[in-house]
Design an enzyme around this catalytic site. Structure first.
Site, PDB file in Angstrom:
ATOM      1  N   GLU A   1       0.821  -1.207   0.000  1.00 24.67           N
ATOM      2  CA  GLU A   1       0.000   0.000   0.000  1.00 24.67           C
ATOM      3  C   GLU A   1       0.855   1.257   0.000  1.00 24.67           C
ATOM      4  O   GLU A   1       0.515   2.252  -0.651  1.00 24.67           O
ATOM      5  CB  GLU A   1      -0.959  -0.018   1.194  1.00 24.67           C
ATOM      6  CG  GLU A   1      -2.047  -1.087   1.105  1.00 24.67           C
ATOM      7  CD  GLU A   1      -1.562  -2.516   1.339  1.00 24.67           C
ATOM      8  OE1 GLU A   1      -0.421  -2.676   1.821  1.00 24.67           O
ATOM      9  OE2 GLU A   1      -2.306  -3.468   1.031  1.00 24.67           O
TER      10      GLU A   1
ATOM     11  N   ALA B   1     -10.055  -0.156   3.578  1.00 21.14           N
ATOM     12  CA  ALA B   1      -9.504   0.962   4.354  1.00 21.14           C
ATOM     13  C   ALA B   1      -8.649   0.445   5.509  1.00 21.14           C
ATOM     14  O   ALA B   1      -7.708   1.102   5.944  1.00 21.14           O
ATOM     15  CB  ALA B   1     -10.626   1.846   4.877  1.00 21.14           C
TER      16      ALA B   1
ATOM     17  N   HIS C   1     -11.695  -5.850   8.024  1.00 22.89           N
ATOM     18  CA  HIS C   1     -12.524  -5.517   6.854  1.00 22.89           C
ATOM     19  C   HIS C   1     -13.697  -4.633   7.259  1.00 22.89           C
ATOM     20  O   HIS C   1     -14.764  -4.706   6.657  1.00 22.89           O
ATOM     21  CB  HIS C   1     -13.064  -6.777   6.172  1.00 22.89           C
ATOM     22  CG  HIS C   1     -12.008  -7.757   5.773  1.00 22.89           C
ATOM     23  ND1 HIS C   1     -11.537  -8.726   6.616  1.00 22.89           N
ATOM     24  CD2 HIS C   1     -11.324  -7.898   4.621  1.00 22.89           C
ATOM     25  CE1 HIS C   1     -10.604  -9.439   5.999  1.00 22.89           C
ATOM     26  NE2 HIS C   1     -10.441  -8.955   4.790  1.00 22.89           N
TER      27      HIS C   1
HETATM   28  C1  TPP Z   1      -1.897  -5.113   4.190  1.00 22.59           C
HETATM   29  C2  TPP Z   1      -2.902  -5.911   3.417  1.00 22.59           C
HETATM   30  N1  TPP Z   1      -3.202  -5.550   2.142  1.00 22.59           N
HETATM   31  C3  TPP Z   1      -4.135  -6.225   1.448  1.00 22.59           C
HETATM   32  C4  TPP Z   1      -4.797  -7.287   2.000  1.00 22.59           C
HETATM   33  C5  TPP Z   1      -5.881  -8.031   1.215  1.00 22.59           C
HETATM   34  N2  TPP Z   1      -5.432  -9.370   0.835  1.00 22.59           N
HETATM   35  C6  TPP Z   1      -5.719 -10.441   1.586  1.00 22.59           C
HETATM   36  S1  TPP Z   1      -5.011 -11.825   1.027  1.00 22.59           S
HETATM   37  C7  TPP Z   1      -4.315 -11.023  -0.289  1.00 22.59           C
HETATM   38  C8  TPP Z   1      -3.445 -11.783  -1.238  1.00 22.59           C
HETATM   39  C9  TPP Z   1      -2.218 -12.345  -0.601  1.00 22.59           C
HETATM   40  O1  TPP Z   1      -1.515 -13.150  -1.486  1.00 22.59           O
HETATM   41  P1  TPP Z   1      -0.234 -13.986  -1.066  1.00 22.59           P
HETATM   42  O2  TPP Z   1       0.665 -13.176  -0.206  1.00 22.59           O
HETATM   43  O3  TPP Z   1       0.355 -14.543  -2.282  1.00 22.59           O
HETATM   44  O4  TPP Z   1      -0.833 -15.144  -0.129  1.00 22.59           O
HETATM   45  P2  TPP Z   1      -1.857 -16.304  -0.526  1.00 22.59           P
HETATM   46  O5  TPP Z   1      -3.229 -15.774  -0.282  1.00 22.59           O
HETATM   47  O6  TPP Z   1      -1.627 -16.681  -1.930  1.00 22.59           O
HETATM   48  O7  TPP Z   1      -1.573 -17.417   0.426  1.00 22.59           O
HETATM   49  C10 TPP Z   1      -4.666  -9.665  -0.263  1.00 22.59           C
HETATM   50  C11 TPP Z   1      -4.261  -8.684  -1.268  1.00 22.59           C
HETATM   51  C12 TPP Z   1      -4.446  -7.624   3.337  1.00 22.59           C
HETATM   52  N3  TPP Z   1      -5.024  -8.655   3.969  1.00 22.59           N
HETATM   53  N4  TPP Z   1      -3.509  -6.927   4.012  1.00 22.59           N
END
Ligand code: TPP
Ligand code: MG
Lengths: 341, 409
Positions: free
Chosen positions: A60, A84, A129
């Site tokens: 972010e 957010a 969330h």
């Molecule tokens: C700081 C933050 N930004 C965005 C998110 C939303 N989010 C949740 S899981 C995810 C994808 C994560 O992917 P990865 O690190 O490859 O792990 P995987 O889900 O594939 O195990 C995102 C963008 C979050 N939880 N925390």
């Protein structure tokens, strides 16, 4: 004119601006090919190509920093922060950089950019969330903060935000993406298609930042609110049958102080409603403003209805969410002081 | 001379819905071809491991090469059981979410070997800082399924008192650090925990896990820097399952290099391992464990795997990747591979396997019944909302007490 929900209205605003101005770029996590986890950017990559609407790394701080760099170059980036609740890694870039770019360079460099982010509770999203962090940003000099409560406003305000020459935080209450949720979680939510504000022009239009809207005129008290809570407040007013004036602030900074003053001077009573936590929340600022400007017109102490001062819990969604019952209680309290209700 | 106009590069995965998935350009070395370095090898001498791929199980299920950990068949069966139980647990919890008994669930299908073998490779006193896709750590350590389900249901026996989103488990007793929903935040916390253990002259090490997507977060890089600077006794894992919700790993930098190679710039050893190979993951983890435990410093491990199912119950991957992609994944299924290996050793049979699958399904079903008796989200017995106000601070300040009274709980 089309019937749109808030997601479609936001999509339409982005589409309208990308069409008008090749310098408008849209990006964020899952925003490109997929069109965003809430689908707000659906179809934009296909229509405008991958260099105008694209996915970003999950960083972010990096998303906002690159938006600042692009804005300094002269583009008009619209960055999405997926929730957010995940904006904090970008806090330094927003607060120390975007907000002060104009000031520290005497206008040599500026940050005309928008950060869109879904906010608020009511979806059993737990502490990551559900948050409403707007007060953290209204506290910072150099930022503008906007939160629409319906599709029509969402489009007009987003267009005005993109055209604004200062950085704008544009918070979208995700609970009302599909319909005006009034806090009665046990009843079906009517879709935006049945609501007057679900009628949205397909073309370009602006709603000026800094202008509130009286969504319900009344004489007995003023309710200052924004986002999802506009619908909760209106519902509480209907259910109590009081003659309340409901003001949807729409822009929190710069705030429409004239609308607030006119209304409170007329009604003499004021209830402030927001989802965010109470202590040092935006309601505290509103309370101070009303007190400073309308003290001699006030006939009762001002009341605040807010989220509790705890992290957002998962199982206690409806005990946490400030629903119509709590708003009604505050309405009765400010009116009962003179035995009006 | 007129300057050439610049152009902006945006990564693009090889296949989208409608395309035929194609993994032919993946370089997958045969099992057993990567040598096992001494645990005190300098980070500088290990650069190749960041681009190679440690594999032990070959296509016929044989364990080959000097990374073969030569595990006792009992441990192999323990690992197989843990992986199968994890999958059975995931299947049931996914279904109960669909039935409306809770708000959210997230499976680790296809990635079971990573958490299950690492939990067995580490010691009970070590502290694990997992991401939300490491439920296998708890299961492999024999943690109570009922306890896990209670958390998913936010029910009256939920040890987290209904506050946390489902699957964000916490169990200090099991060496499982409270999971944060904010990606990457715990990577450097694991380093801090390891530094504390080193400061105290303790013998416990720490381990942390992030996904490929999460390596983009600044916190990942803080973790790498601090681990390197203080040579903290920590194992840093990147689970590269190719996807971060809808974004393929190219959006985290995987288009240009490997995730293990992030270690090179920080002066750490980085190893890339076949994440669907129980034995390879075990062996590499043991290597890193020995290194950390002997004051030889931290290791970065990239587990090369594939997210075989949706990101979570909120996701439909058919919108952004070909449906057949997961079947085409060239490194297979971790459960099948370990099963084939055990059968090849003469230590397992199809019949035993089917029997075990049935037994585990029943075990999960029974646990489900027990947990549901404590309530599910919004149904049956419920926790008092007073818990919402507790544990914000050690002692409740006046304003929270007032707010709790206002709510009448
Ligand atoms: C700081 C933050 N930004 C965005 C998110 C939303 N989010 C949740 S899981 C995810 C994808 C994560 O992917 P990865 O690190 O490859 O792990 P995987 O889900 O594939 O195990 C995102 C963008 C979050 N939880 N925390
Ligand atoms: Mg991933």
């Amino acid at each position: 004119m089309s019937r749109m929900n808030m997601i479609q209205a936001i999509n339409s605003a982005l589409d309208t601006m990308m069409d008008r101005d090749p310098d408008v770029l849209v990006f964020g996590e899952d925003v490109g090919y997929f069109g965003g986890v809430f689908r707000c950017t659906a179809g934009l990559q296909e229509k405008y190509g991958p260099t105008r609407c694209f996915d970003t790394p999950i960083a972010e701080g990096g998303i906002v920093a690159t938006a600042i760099g692009m804005a300094a170059y002269g583009l008009r980036p619209v960055a999405e922060i997926q929730f957010a609740d995940y904006i904090y890694p970008a806090f330094d870039q927003i607060v120390s950089e975007a907000a002060r770019m104009r000031y520290r360079s005497s206008g040599e460099f500026t940050s005309p950019m928008v950060i869109r982010s879904p906010c608020g509770g009511g979806i059993f999203g737990g502490q990551t969330h559900s948050q409403s962090p707007e007060g953290l940003f209204t506290h910072v000099a150099g930022l503008k903060t906007v939160m629409p409560s319906n599709p029509y406003d969402a489009k007009g305000l987003l267009i005005a935000s993109i055209e604004d020459d200062d950085p704008v935080l544009f918070f979208e209450p995700k609970r009302i993406y599909n319909g005006p949720f009034d806090g009665h979680h046990d009843r079906p939510v009517q879709p935006w298609t049945k609501h007057a504000k679900g009628e949205v022009p397909d073309e370009y239009y602006r709603i000026e930042l800094g202008k509130a809207e009286v969504t319900r005129a009344g004489n007995d008290l003023t309710i200052l609110t924004y986002g999802t809570m506009v619908h909760v407040a209106e519902c509480a007013v209907e259910e109590t049958g009081v003659d309340a004036e409901v003001i949807d602030l729409r822009t929190l900074l710069p705030i429409d102080v004239e609308a607030i003053e006119n209304s409170v001077k007329k009604t003499g009573r004021c209830v402030i409603v927001h989802e965010a936590t109470k202590t040092s929340g935006f309601g505290a600022e509103l309370m101070a403003l009303v007190q400073e400007r309308c003290f001699y017109h006030l006939e009762a102490p001002i009341e605040r209805v807010t989220g509790w001062d705890t992290p957002y819990p998962h199982a206690f969604e409806w005990e946490y969410f400030p629903g119509p019952a709590r708003v009604q209680k505050a309405i009765r309290k400010v009116l009962e002081i003179e035995g009006v209700a | 001379m007129k300057a050439k106009p610049l152009s902006l590069h945006i990564p693009e995965p090889k296949a989208r819905p409608g395309d035929t998935p194609d993994f032919s350009d993946l370089e997958i070395p045969s099992a057993g071809t990567v040598s096992r370095p001494a645990v005190d090898t300098s980070a500088k001498a290990m650069h190749d491991y960041a681009y190679d791929l440690v594999r032990v199980l070959d296509d016929d299920g044989n364990a080959v090469g000097d990374w073969d950990p030569k595990l006792d068949p009992d441990i192999l069966r323990q690992g197989l059981r843990a992986m199968m139980l994890t999958r059975a647990y995931d299947d049931r919890m996914y279904r109960v979410q669909r039935q409306g008994k809770t708000s959210f669930y997230l499976k680790c299908t296809g990635e079971e070997a990573i958490a299950c073998s690492q939990a067995i490779a580490l010691q009970d006193r070590d502290m694990m800082f997992p991401s939300y896709r490491q439920q296998g750590l708890l299961i492999a350590r024999g943690w109570s399924l009922v306890d896990m389900m209670n958390q998913v249901y936010s029910n009256t026996k939920d040890r987290l008192k209904g506050r946390q989103l489902p699957i964000m488990y916490s169990s200090k007793e099991c060496g499982f650090f409270t999971i944060s929903g904010n990606l990457g935040t715990q990577f450097c916390q694991a380093v801090g925990w390891a530094m504390a253990s080193a400061y105290k002259g303790d013998t416990a090490i720490a381990a942390s896990w992030v996904g490929d997507g999460t390596t983009a977060e600044a916190d990942f890089h803080s973790g790498m820097t601090f681990a390197s600077v203080y040579q903290a006794p920590v194992i840093l894992n990147v689970v590269n399952n190719q996807w971060a919700i809808s974004s393929y790993q190219g959006f985290a930098g995987g288009e240009q290099t490997t995730f293990a190679s992030r270690a090179v710039g920080y002066g750490l050893p980085g190893l890339r391992v076949d994440g669907n190979d129980f034995l390879a993951v075990y062996a590499v983890t043991k290597w890193a464990e020995e290194r950390a435990r002997n004051n030889l410093g931290p290791t970065l491990i990239e587990h090369f795997t594939y997210r075989a199912d949706a990101h979570s119950t909120s996701d439909d991957p058919s919108a952004y990747r070909p449906k057949e992609e997961s079947e085409r994944w060239p490194l297979g299924d971790p459960i099948e591979r370990l099963k084939d290996h055990l059968i090849g050793l003469g230590q397992w049979s199809e019949e035993q396997h089917d029997e075990l699958a049935k037994e585990l399904k029943e075990q999960v079903k029974q646990a489900g019944k027990e947990a549901e008796a404590n309530g599910t989200l919004g149904q049956g017995p419920q926790l008092s909302a007073k818990y919402m106000f507790e544990d914000v601070y050690k002692e409740m300040p006046w304003h929270l007490r007032e707010q709790r009274q206002e709510l009448g709980v």
